[in-house]
Write a protein that holds these residues in place. Sequence first.
Motif, PDB file in Angstrom:
ATOM      1  N   UNK A 164      52.365  50.254  37.396  1.00 17.63           N
ATOM      2  CA  UNK A 164      51.767  51.323  36.596  1.00 17.63           C
ATOM      3  C   UNK A 164      50.412  50.941  36.017  1.00 17.63           C
ATOM      4  N   UNK A 165      50.014  49.678  36.190  1.00 18.52           N
ATOM      5  CA  UNK A 165      48.730  49.204  35.675  1.00 18.52           C
ATOM      6  C   UNK A 165      47.950  48.548  36.809  1.00 18.52           C
ATOM      7  N   UNK A 166      46.629  48.638  36.714  1.00 20.82           N
ATOM      8  CA  UNK A 166      45.781  48.004  37.712  1.00 20.82           C
ATOM      9  C   UNK A 166      45.987  46.494  37.673  1.00 20.82           C
ATOM     10  N   UNK A 167      46.058  45.866  38.838  1.00 22.93           N
ATOM     11  CA  UNK A 167      46.341  44.439  38.925  1.00 22.93           C
ATOM     12  C   UNK A 167      45.522  43.838  40.075  1.00 22.93           C
ATOM     13  N   UNK A 168      45.161  42.557  39.921  1.00 21.78           N
ATOM     14  CA  UNK A 168      44.335  41.901  40.919  1.00 21.78           C
ATOM     15  C   UNK A 168      44.964  40.627  41.450  1.00 21.78           C
ATOM     16  N   UNK A 169      46.201  40.375  41.103  1.00 16.68           N
ATOM     17  CA  UNK A 169      46.888  39.207  41.616  1.00 16.68           C
ATOM     18  C   UNK A 169      47.602  39.552  42.921  1.00 16.68           C
ATOM     19  N   UNK A 170      47.557  38.624  43.866  1.00 17.32           N
ATOM     20  CA  UNK A 170      48.265  38.775  45.145  1.00 17.32           C
ATOM     21  C   UNK A 170      47.807  40.007  45.934  1.00 17.32           C
ATOM     22  N   UNK A 171      46.507  40.230  45.977  1.00 14.19           N
ATOM     23  CA  UNK A 171      45.966  41.308  46.805  1.00 14.19           C
ATOM     24  C   UNK A 171      45.919  40.842  48.251  1.00 14.19           C
ATOM     25  N   UNK A 172      46.425  41.663  49.160  1.00 10.77           N
ATOM     26  CA  UNK A 172      46.431  41.306  50.568  1.00 10.77           C
ATOM     27  C   UNK A 172      45.038  41.452  51.156  1.00 10.77           C
ATOM     28  N   UNK A 173      44.628  40.448  51.921  1.00  6.31           N
ATOM     29  CA  UNK A 173      43.274  40.424  52.467  1.00  6.31           C
ATOM     30  C   UNK A 173      42.998  41.606  53.375  1.00  6.31           C
ATOM     31  N   UNK A 238      46.588  52.437  39.237  1.00  5.62           N
ATOM     32  CA  UNK A 238      45.826  53.515  38.599  1.00  5.62           C
ATOM     33  C   UNK A 238      44.815  53.013  37.569  1.00  5.62           C
ATOM     34  N   UNK A 239      43.651  53.661  37.550  1.00  5.76           N
ATOM     35  CA  UNK A 239      42.598  53.401  36.569  1.00  5.76           C
ATOM     36  C   UNK A 239      42.213  54.742  35.962  1.00  5.76           C
ATOM     37  N   UNK A 240      42.271  54.853  34.634  1.00  3.93           N
ATOM     38  CA  UNK A 240      42.084  56.146  33.980  1.00  3.93           C
ATOM     39  C   UNK A 240      40.743  56.242  33.267  1.00  3.93           C
ATOM     40  N   UNK A 241      40.512  55.400  32.257  1.00  2.30           N
ATOM     41  CA  UNK A 241      39.357  55.561  31.384  1.00  2.30           C
ATOM     42  C   UNK A 241      38.205  54.597  31.665  1.00  2.30           C
ATOM     43  N   UNK A 242      38.381  53.650  32.554  1.00  3.20           N
ATOM     44  CA  UNK A 242      37.322  52.679  32.822  1.00  3.20           C
ATOM     45  C   UNK A 242      36.052  53.371  33.325  1.00  3.20           C
ATOM     46  N   UNK A 243      36.208  54.341  34.204  1.00  4.32           N
ATOM     47  CA  UNK A 243      35.048  55.055  34.731  1.00  4.32           C
ATOM     48  C   UNK A 243      34.275  55.776  33.647  1.00  4.32           C
ATOM     49  N   UNK A 244      34.989  56.301  32.665  1.00  2.00           N
ATOM     50  CA  UNK A 244      34.329  56.999  31.559  1.00  2.00           C
ATOM     51  C   UNK A 244      33.488  56.032  30.738  1.00  2.00           C
ATOM     52  N   UNK A 245      34.009  54.850  30.497  1.00  2.00           N
ATOM     53  CA  UNK A 245      33.267  53.832  29.756  1.00  2.00           C
ATOM     54  C   UNK A 245      32.001  53.441  30.502  1.00  2.00           C
TER      55      UNK A 245
END
Length: 313
Positions: A164-173, A238-245
């Motif tokens: 339910x939250x954006x994550x960057x660990x263990x991203x498949x190449x 999902x990313x919600x408000x980062x783009x607004x910032x």
Amino acid sequence: MRPDPRLVALALYLVASALFLTLGARGDWGFILAFRGEKLVALTVVAGAVAISTVTFQTITGNRILTPAIMGFDALYILIQSLLVLLLGGVGLTALQGPPLFALETAVMIGAAALLFGLVLRRSEDLNRMVLTGIVLGILLRSLSSLVARVIDPSEYIYVMVNSYARFNNIESDLLWITTIVTLAISALLLARARRLDVLALGRDPAMTLGLDHRREARRLLILVTLLVAVSTALVGPVVFFGLLVSAVTHQVAGTWRHTTLLPLSALVAATVLIAAQTVFERILSLQGTVFVVIESLGGLVFILLLFRRARA
């Protein structure tokens, strides 16, 4: 003479990237740079996709307090995760990770967006109606997700929470490079249509007076925005408000309304902010996980401030 904000943002991005790659590094540099380099690419690609899609969406709708997330993409993503856990279980969802799940999530989000745009914009050019429809659908999807969550075994609901939250660990190449190629291609298309975006920013009637087919151009651009949001969401969540910032910062420092400046500048600002924050979060504070939760909170505060500013105006 005022320096080009794009060059300043590029310099800051390079500094942030260098610090992310080297700060606190010990051991085999080949392994460290390969591991951190892949994560750096993921941070840059997702940040760029979020920023460019947000700036483009705000131009189309003529509203700087909106993001593509208002259309319910995050709610749809969570509903997909909930249904998969309900049908396949946590182990089944884990087994489905990779290209099959990435393709499924991307296809569903693009299909839902195309259906929404086709049904609403076919009969009317009122983009506000489309936005309101998206908000209602988002509420419906969140309600459905809550309903499914009550049926899921509590021990397996953790799989939904993790996604339910954006994550960057263990991203498949493989998925990262697919997302990178798609993001670069769509960003190039949007940059090539920067002059059309400049005309769209004037409003529907002025754009049509200048010979631009407002409805057709808006639909094309919305599809491109949807592709950016879909692949970035399917990759990390999902990313919600980062783009607004990022959009608010970009418009403050750009000094122009031309999209040849706004689009690349927004991507550089987003990548710099995200990489710098992740560096502080991981290398200095020694915290595990992702900084996106903190950044999303800041984006939410920016959203509230923008609402108050509009109310006063």
